[in-house]
Design an enzyme around this catalytic site. Structure first.
Site, PDB file in Angstrom:
ATOM      1  CG  ASN A   1      -9.144   0.130  11.755  1.00  0.00           C
ATOM      2  OD1 ASN A   1      -8.284  -0.661  11.385  1.00  0.00           O
ATOM      3  ND2 ASN A   1      -9.484   1.195  11.046  1.00  0.00           N
TER       4      ASN A   1
ATOM      5  CG  HIS B   1      -6.134  -1.097   8.771  1.00  0.00           C
ATOM      6  ND1 HIS B   1      -6.095   0.231   9.089  1.00  0.00           N
ATOM      7  CD2 HIS B   1      -4.859  -1.539   8.987  1.00  0.00           C
ATOM      8  CE1 HIS B   1      -4.876   0.571   9.470  1.00  0.00           C
ATOM      9  NE2 HIS B   1      -4.111  -0.493   9.426  1.00  0.00           N
TER      10      HIS B   1
ATOM     11  CD  GLU C   1      -8.822   2.182   7.407  1.00  0.00           C
ATOM     12  OE1 GLU C   1      -8.786   1.253   8.240  1.00  0.00           O
ATOM     13  OE2 GLU C   1      -8.223   3.263   7.589  1.00  0.00           O
TER      14      GLU C   1
ATOM     15  CG  ASP D   1      -0.315  -0.369   2.528  1.00  0.00           C
ATOM     16  OD1 ASP D   1       0.932  -0.308   2.606  1.00  0.00           O
ATOM     17  OD2 ASP D   1      -1.040  -0.703   3.473  1.00  0.00           O
TER      18      ASP D   1
HETATM   19  C1  F6R Z   1       1.265  -0.596   6.308  1.00  0.00           C
HETATM   20  C2  F6R Z   1      -0.006  -1.338   6.395  1.00  0.00           C
HETATM   21  C3  F6R Z   1      -0.856  -1.213   7.614  1.00  0.00           C
HETATM   22  C4  F6R Z   1      -0.106  -1.666   8.880  1.00  0.00           C
HETATM   23  C5  F6R Z   1      -1.022  -1.592  10.105  1.00  0.00           C
HETATM   24  C6  F6R Z   1      -0.277  -1.887  11.386  1.00  0.00           C
HETATM   25  O1  F6R Z   1       1.900  -0.866   5.071  1.00  0.00           O
HETATM   26  O2  F6R Z   1      -0.354  -2.011   5.479  1.00  0.00           O
HETATM   27  O3  F6R Z   1      -2.004  -1.994   7.446  1.00  0.00           O
HETATM   28  O4  F6R Z   1       0.336  -2.978   8.707  1.00  0.00           O
HETATM   29  O5  F6R Z   1      -1.587  -0.322  10.207  1.00  0.00           O
HETATM   30  O6  F6R Z   1       0.669  -0.892  11.598  1.00  0.00           O
HETATM   31  P1  F6R Z   1       1.798  -1.054  12.716  1.00  0.00           P
HETATM   32  O7  F6R Z   1       2.613  -2.209  12.324  1.00  0.00           O
HETATM   33  O8  F6R Z   1       2.563   0.234  12.688  1.00  0.00           O
HETATM   34  O9  F6R Z   1       1.071  -1.294  13.996  1.00  0.00           O
END
Ligand code: F6R
Length: 245
Positions: A139, A141, A146, A70
């Site tokens: 949340n 995702h 989302e 992403d």
């Molecule tokens: C980032 C991504 C997000 C993160 C998620 C967890 O490329 O795809 O979905 O994996 O927000 O973020 P952290 O690891 O910072 O808790």
């Protein structure tokens, strides 16, 4: 999902080492593997271990292909918190992975649909993703899929939720306006031949329980992992604390 694929480790470092070994195994078995990487805090240790262990063992990454999960829309790839910047710094540069071996979303695209189509076509032409590493948002995702997302979607643009924006702003060294993301869709997450989901820390324990033991629903995008036929969930003790199974 296959419960033997939920692994709980004493600490973050052990979880990270195990994740790195799984990725190394994929590349050793198939040096031309297509790999897909998330960014964020969770995989930092995995990438550190991957680089160290690849160097130690002489694992050859020169023929693999790497895809970014992403990107923040409107953010240039040379900004510290962009997914491109992070993957370049933590994975591609240290492993000497060349630009010709990489395809990432362009955060500055003005033609989002075409950018998504380019990614979808590339994945199809490569025969799919062999190994995808993802984290999970508080949340639920995955990538930037989302809650409420259509699980049939491939690459698409996503308006980001407040909790995602709150977490996201900490990735940047200077204040950076973020609102939307571009992401692979759940359809592509589910089609990955091997999916690694990592989570650590107490802040992830409630959502890990919902994702792994709750109803499979777009309200918790990560819950679809229960239907994946080759998913590995790697957790530290804290993230696993609320699991009952
Ligand atoms: C980032 C991504 C997000 C993160 C998620 C967890 O490329 O795809 O979905 O994996 O927000 O973020 P952290 O690891 O910072 O808790």
């Amino acid at each position: 999902m296959n419960l033997t694929h939920i692994k709980i480790y004493n600490d973050y470092d052990k979880m990270s080492a195990a994740a790195a070994e799984l990725i190394l195994d994929v590349v050793r078995t198939n040096p031309e593997a297509v790999l897909c990487f998330a960014t964020g805090n969770t995989p930092v240790g995995t990438y550190r271990e991957l680089v160290a262990r690849a160097k130690e063992s002489g694992t050859d990454f020169s023929r693999c292909f790497c895809i970014g999960l992403d990107e923040w829309l409107g953010v240039p790839g040379n900004k510290s918190g962009s997914c491109k910047y992070i993957l370049q710094e933590q994975v591609f540069d240290p492993l000497a992975i060349k630009q010709t071996q990489v395809h990432l979303f362009d955060g500055l695209t003005t033609a989002v649909e075409a950018e998504c189509e380019k990614m979808n076509t590339l994945i199809e032409n490569k025969g799919g993703i062999d190994c995808m590493l993802v984290g999970i948002g508080t949340n639920g995702h995955i990538g930037f899929n989302e809650p409420g997302v259509d699980s049939r979607l491939k690459a698409h643009e996503q308006v980001l939720h407040d909790s995602t924006l709150d977490a996201g702003k900490h990735y940047f060294k200077e204040p950076t306006p973020i609102k939307k993301g571009i992401t692979l869709g759940l359809a592509q997450v589910m089609q990955a031949k091997m999916l690694l989901l990592l989570a650590n820390g107490v802040s992830k324990s409630a959502i890990i329980r919902k994702a792994l033991e709750g109803e499979i629903s777009p309200a918790v995008p990560a819950s679809f992992i229960q239907q994946h036929t080759n998913a590995y969930v790697l957790l530290d003790k804290e993230a696993a604390a609320e699991l009952t199974l």
